[in-house]
Design a protein around this motif. Structure first.
Motif, PDB file in Angstrom:
ATOM      1  N   ILE A 263       0.867  -1.178   0.000  1.00 26.35           N
ATOM      2  CA  ILE A 263       0.000   0.000   0.000  1.00 26.35           C
ATOM      3  C   ILE A 263       0.900   1.224   0.000  1.00 26.35           C
ATOM      4  O   ILE A 263       1.793   1.343   0.837  1.00 26.35           O
ATOM      5  CB  ILE A 263      -0.930   0.002   1.218  1.00 26.35           C
ATOM      6  CG1 ILE A 263      -2.008  -1.066   1.031  1.00 26.35           C
ATOM      7  CG2 ILE A 263      -1.560   1.369   1.425  1.00 26.35           C
ATOM      8  CD1 ILE A 263      -2.887  -1.272   2.228  1.00 26.35           C
ATOM      9  N   ALA A 264       0.680   2.121  -0.937  1.00 28.98           N
ATOM     10  CA  ALA A 264       1.550   3.286  -1.034  1.00 28.98           C
ATOM     11  C   ALA A 264       0.719   4.554  -0.989  1.00 28.98           C
ATOM     12  O   ALA A 264      -0.443   4.565  -1.388  1.00 28.98           O
ATOM     13  CB  ALA A 264       2.350   3.233  -2.325  1.00 28.98           C
ATOM     14  N   SER A 265       1.312   5.598  -0.491  1.00 29.15           N
ATOM     15  CA  SER A 265       0.733   6.917  -0.625  1.00 29.15           C
ATOM     16  C   SER A 265       1.884   7.871  -0.904  1.00 29.15           C
ATOM     17  O   SER A 265       2.794   8.006  -0.088  1.00 29.15           O
ATOM     18  CB  SER A 265      -0.011   7.308   0.654  1.00 29.15           C
ATOM     19  OG  SER A 265      -0.509   8.620   0.498  1.00 29.15           O
ATOM     20  N   THR A 266       1.867   8.478  -2.045  1.00 30.40           N
ATOM     21  CA  THR A 266       2.963   9.366  -2.433  1.00 30.40           C
ATOM     22  C   THR A 266       2.418  10.517  -3.258  1.00 30.40           C
ATOM     23  O   THR A 266       1.414  10.386  -3.934  1.00 30.40           O
ATOM     24  CB  THR A 266       4.032   8.613  -3.266  1.00 30.40           C
ATOM     25  OG1 THR A 266       3.879   8.949  -4.636  1.00 30.40           O
ATOM     26  CG2 THR A 266       3.903   7.135  -3.110  1.00 30.40           C
ATOM     27  N   SER A 288      -0.731   8.440   7.420  1.00 33.62           N
ATOM     28  CA  SER A 288      -2.126   8.325   7.883  1.00 33.62           C
ATOM     29  C   SER A 288      -3.006   7.758   6.794  1.00 33.62           C
ATOM     30  O   SER A 288      -3.832   6.882   7.037  1.00 33.62           O
ATOM     31  CB  SER A 288      -2.677   9.694   8.282  1.00 33.62           C
ATOM     32  OG  SER A 288      -1.807  10.337   9.173  1.00 33.62           O
ATOM     33  N   ARG A 289      -2.826   8.255   5.604  1.00 37.16           N
ATOM     34  CA  ARG A 289      -3.663   7.808   4.489  1.00 37.16           C
ATOM     35  C   ARG A 289      -3.421   6.336   4.184  1.00 37.16           C
ATOM     36  O   ARG A 289      -4.349   5.571   3.975  1.00 37.16           O
ATOM     37  CB  ARG A 289      -3.364   8.672   3.259  1.00 37.16           C
ATOM     38  CG  ARG A 289      -4.377   8.511   2.179  1.00 37.16           C
ATOM     39  CD  ARG A 289      -4.280   9.653   1.173  1.00 37.16           C
ATOM     40  NE  ARG A 289      -4.423  10.948   1.814  1.00 37.16           N
ATOM     41  CZ  ARG A 289      -3.946  12.090   1.295  1.00 37.16           C
ATOM     42  NH1 ARG A 289      -3.291  12.057   0.153  1.00 37.16           N
ATOM     43  NH2 ARG A 289      -4.117  13.223   1.909  1.00 37.16           N
ATOM     44  N   ALA A 290      -2.142   5.950   4.163  1.00 37.57           N
ATOM     45  CA  ALA A 290      -1.817   4.549   3.877  1.00 37.57           C
ATOM     46  C   ALA A 290      -2.363   3.644   4.980  1.00 37.57           C
ATOM     47  O   ALA A 290      -2.874   2.558   4.703  1.00 37.57           O
ATOM     48  CB  ALA A 290      -0.304   4.385   3.738  1.00 37.57           C
ATOM     49  N   ALA A 291      -2.284   4.102   6.228  1.00 38.36           N
ATOM     50  CA  ALA A 291      -2.778   3.292   7.349  1.00 38.36           C
ATOM     51  C   ALA A 291      -4.289   3.116   7.247  1.00 38.36           C
ATOM     52  O   ALA A 291      -4.822   2.057   7.562  1.00 38.36           O
ATOM     53  CB  ALA A 291      -2.404   3.951   8.669  1.00 38.36           C
ATOM     54  N   GLU A 292      -4.965   4.147   6.773  1.00 40.31           N
ATOM     55  CA  GLU A 292      -6.410   4.029   6.555  1.00 40.31           C
ATOM     56  C   GLU A 292      -6.723   2.933   5.555  1.00 40.31           C
ATOM     57  O   GLU A 292      -7.594   2.107   5.773  1.00 40.31           O
ATOM     58  CB  GLU A 292      -6.940   5.346   5.970  1.00 40.31           C
ATOM     59  CG  GLU A 292      -7.645   6.238   6.936  1.00 40.31           C
ATOM     60  CD  GLU A 292      -8.088   7.515   6.232  1.00 40.31           C
ATOM     61  OE1 GLU A 292      -8.842   7.425   5.245  1.00 40.31           O
ATOM     62  OE2 GLU A 292      -7.654   8.602   6.659  1.00 40.31           O
ATOM     63  N   LYS A 293      -5.988   2.944   4.446  1.00 38.25           N
ATOM     64  CA  LYS A 293      -6.195   1.907   3.430  1.00 38.25           C
ATOM     65  C   LYS A 293      -5.931   0.528   4.027  1.00 38.25           C
ATOM     66  O   LYS A 293      -6.635  -0.431   3.732  1.00 38.25           O
ATOM     67  CB  LYS A 293      -5.244   2.117   2.245  1.00 38.25           C
ATOM     68  CG  LYS A 293      -5.498   3.364   1.417  1.00 38.25           C
ATOM     69  CD  LYS A 293      -4.570   3.359   0.200  1.00 38.25           C
ATOM     70  CE  LYS A 293      -4.374   4.738  -0.393  1.00 38.25           C
ATOM     71  NZ  LYS A 293      -3.300   4.748  -1.414  1.00 38.25           N
ATOM     72  N   LEU A 294      -4.907   0.465   4.839  1.00 41.10           N
ATOM     73  CA  LEU A 294      -4.525  -0.788   5.484  1.00 41.10           C
ATOM     74  C   LEU A 294      -5.681  -1.312   6.340  1.00 41.10           C
ATOM     75  O   LEU A 294      -6.063  -2.469   6.259  1.00 41.10           O
ATOM     76  CB  LEU A 294      -3.297  -0.512   6.344  1.00 41.10           C
ATOM     77  CG  LEU A 294      -2.468  -1.660   6.879  1.00 41.10           C
ATOM     78  CD1 LEU A 294      -1.897  -2.475   5.732  1.00 41.10           C
ATOM     79  CD2 LEU A 294      -1.331  -1.118   7.736  1.00 41.10           C
ATOM     80  N   LYS A 409      -7.000  15.183  12.008  1.00 39.11           N
ATOM     81  CA  LYS A 409      -5.645  14.835  11.585  1.00 39.11           C
ATOM     82  C   LYS A 409      -4.768  14.616  12.797  1.00 39.11           C
ATOM     83  O   LYS A 409      -5.067  15.052  13.895  1.00 39.11           O
ATOM     84  CB  LYS A 409      -5.043  15.945  10.738  1.00 39.11           C
ATOM     85  CG  LYS A 409      -5.698  16.109   9.414  1.00 39.11           C
ATOM     86  CD  LYS A 409      -5.032  17.231   8.657  1.00 39.11           C
ATOM     87  CE  LYS A 409      -6.011  17.960   7.777  1.00 39.11           C
ATOM     88  NZ  LYS A 409      -6.949  18.806   8.473  1.00 39.11           N
ATOM     89  N   PHE A 410      -3.678  13.966  12.542  1.00 40.41           N
ATOM     90  CA  PHE A 410      -2.698  13.845  13.615  1.00 40.41           C
ATOM     91  C   PHE A 410      -1.870  15.121  13.646  1.00 40.41           C
ATOM     92  O   PHE A 410      -1.608  15.722  12.606  1.00 40.41           O
ATOM     93  CB  PHE A 410      -1.812  12.630  13.380  1.00 40.41           C
ATOM     94  CG  PHE A 410      -2.527  11.366  13.674  1.00 40.41           C
ATOM     95  CD1 PHE A 410      -2.422  10.773  14.913  1.00 40.41           C
ATOM     96  CD2 PHE A 410      -3.353  10.789  12.728  1.00 40.41           C
ATOM     97  CE1 PHE A 410      -3.109   9.618  15.211  1.00 40.41           C
ATOM     98  CE2 PHE A 410      -4.044   9.634  13.008  1.00 40.41           C
ATOM     99  CZ  PHE A 410      -3.928   9.038  14.255  1.00 40.41           C
ATOM    100  N   ALA A 411      -1.471  15.487  14.830  1.00 37.28           N
ATOM    101  CA  ALA A 411      -0.783  16.761  14.987  1.00 37.28           C
ATOM    102  C   ALA A 411       0.441  16.832  14.093  1.00 37.28           C
ATOM    103  O   ALA A 411       0.753  17.869  13.520  1.00 37.28           O
ATOM    104  CB  ALA A 411      -0.386  16.964  16.440  1.00 37.28           C
ATOM    105  N   SER A 412       1.151  15.693  13.939  1.00 41.54           N
ATOM    106  CA  SER A 412       2.378  15.723  13.149  1.00 41.54           C
ATOM    107  C   SER A 412       2.116  16.022  11.676  1.00 41.54           C
ATOM    108  O   SER A 412       3.039  16.308  10.932  1.00 41.54           O
ATOM    109  CB  SER A 412       3.123  14.397  13.298  1.00 41.54           C
ATOM    110  OG  SER A 412       2.232  13.327  13.145  1.00 41.54           O
TER     111      SER A 412
END
Length: 441
Positions: A263-266, A288-294, A409-412
């Motif tokens: 799973i990639a997000s770039t 975050s986006r990739a983890a969502e897909k996961l 969103k996450f603060a980072s």
DNA sequence: TCTGGGGTCCTAGGACCC
DNA sequence: TCTGGGGTCCTAGGACCC
């Protein structure tokens, strides 16, 4: 030999169809802008980088696929071509409608969604003499229910149905967008009209090679033997291709919803970035986006890779290429789908690969070594804290899904987003945002 | 000034083992 | 001092797709 072939076609079982949306992204835009029906339209990639969807009218004017927008800008303005930034929320939603329509017509189990704008259909249940009218029925129904025009190609193999589909598209008036290859004569004729470079599975490299061998059209290619293909056309891949062209299925229908193995997000940055902080924000967002897909596929990842692409000077006459990618990966102590547990190592990887003073134009995150998420049921033995984290993840996914635009969103991930991509020409998200619904006056 | 963002599968070659 | 041959597993990179 010929007898054998005829017999195979007579049985006519194992017929497959490919349904392919015409200029899909452009068609989506037009559904909500009927005034553009006969007008030239193009859709740009992310970052308004290049042209990735072209209506027939724009094609006729000479616009070509994947050409960089900045080079075409003047031409587009001069010719009154309507231009949109890509609007993936809209396209994703329209895609689902098209696929749902196909499933309603022929049954869920007979539809293999191949990409956002294509699906293979298993036509085994369709009587041979009804293939033509059934294919037309599919085309008309999709158009009526969704407003999207499609082309349908039918043959004994996936590769041949792609050949049929392509020809039906090229000649919409004569074929009415439907082509059935159900006799050896029709197959031969179609193959003769198809250049090797237009065969599904033959890319630029292999096309060049084939032409050097004197093989220019798909019919010639179909006459090569398998051993030759094994040696000269990428091993087993080439063998499959030749089989399919000869009418023997070698690429099977696949069950839907196979989980992703990677799973990639770039993204490219809107403009080049120099600070480590900006890169960290971007990478945190992609993570975050990739983890969502996961989590959507109920998996966990064991390896995380972070990469950046420095901007590099290119001479004007050079063929476009991507710069050298700098990457680093780490194997996690335990496969996880928790955003925070992925962001932490991701940030360390950024520190590893970042070099002060470099200009960066792109960054990305890749999750791999993907396994089913063992903790998904809520593990009795896991600490309460980790179960709570899972609940939190669910909540975030749900809120983001309903509100979109990463409401939480996450603060980072930061809030400044100096790195955010350009998207100046995006149409409203008609179907997935209440405040952007189509207005009727 | 400005050239997308995902994915898949396959192969070759290195590391390692017996 | 001598240093085979065969198997497996993993990874990087190529080619392709939309």
């Amino acid at each position: 030999m010929l007898k054998e072939l005829k017999a195979r076609y007579k049985k006519k079982k194992n017929m497959k169809a490919i349904v392919d949306c015409n200029s899909f992204y452009c068609s989506c835009e037009r559904v909500f802008r009927p005034d553009l029906a006969e007008k030239p339209v193009v859709v740009l990639s992310n970052n308004d980088g290049c042209i990735i969807s072209i209506s027939d009218e724009a094609k006729k004017l000479g616009v070509t696929m994947a050409s960089p927008y900045f080079k075409m800008k003047k031409f587009i303005a001069e010719n009154g071509i309507e231009t949109f930034s890509s609007n993936y929320n809209l396209y994703g939603d329209m895609s689902r409608r098209v696929m749902d329509t196909l499933k309603a017509i022929i049954g869920k189990e007979n539809v293999e969604v191949y990409s956002v704008d294509e699906a293979f259909l298993c036509m085994d249940e369709v009587r041979p003499e009804a293939l033509q009218s059934f294919a037309k029925h599919i085309k008309d129904t999709v158009e009526q229910w969704t407003g999207i025009k499609v082309s349908v190609g039918v043959a004994t193999t996936k590769v041949l149905s792609k050949v049929a589909n392509r020809l039906s598209k090229k000649n919409k008036i004569a074929t009415q967008g439907v082509m059935i290859l159900n006799t050896p004569e029709k197959v031969t004729d179609a193959l003769c009209k198809t250049q090797v470079s237009d065969v599904w599975g033959v890319g630029r490299k292999n096309a060049e090679k084939l032409i050097k061998f004197g093989i220019e059209d798909a019919y010639q290619l179909s006459n090569m033997n398998e051993e030759w293909a094994r040696k000269n056309l990428g091993g087993v891949v080439g063998v499959r291709l030749i089989k399919e062209l000869k009418g023997t299925p070698a690429i099977m229908m696949e069950d839907e919803l196979v989980n992703k193995k990677m799973i990639a997000s770039t993204r490219m940055f809107g403009s080049p970035v120099t600070s480590m902080q900006d890169i960290k924000e971007a990478v945190a967002t992609y993570t975050s986006r990739a983890a969502e897909k996961l989590r959507r596929q109920q998996s966990a990842a064991g390896v995380i890779t972070v990469f950046v692409v420095p901007k590099e000077e290119m001479l004007a006459h050079e063929h476009f290429r991507h710069g050298p990618t700098v990457s680093a990966h780490v194997t996690l102590p335990k496969a996880t789908s928790i955003t925070n547990d992925l962001i932490k190592p991701a940030m360390q990887l950024v520190e590893q690969i970042y070099k002060q003073g470099n200009l960066y134009k792109k960054a990305g995150v890749i999750l791999s070594a993907i396994v089913p998420d063992a903790t998904i049921q809520g593990n009795l033995f896991a600490s309460e804290a980790s179960n709570n984290k899972r609940m939190l993840m669910h909540m975030i996914d749900n809120i983001n899904f309903s509100m979109r635009d990463d409401a939480l969103k996450f603060a980072s991930s930061g809030t400044e987003r100096n790195w955010k991509m350009r998207q100046e020409l995006r149409s409203p998200r008609f179907t997935s945002r209440w405040n952007e619904l189509c207005e009727v006056k």
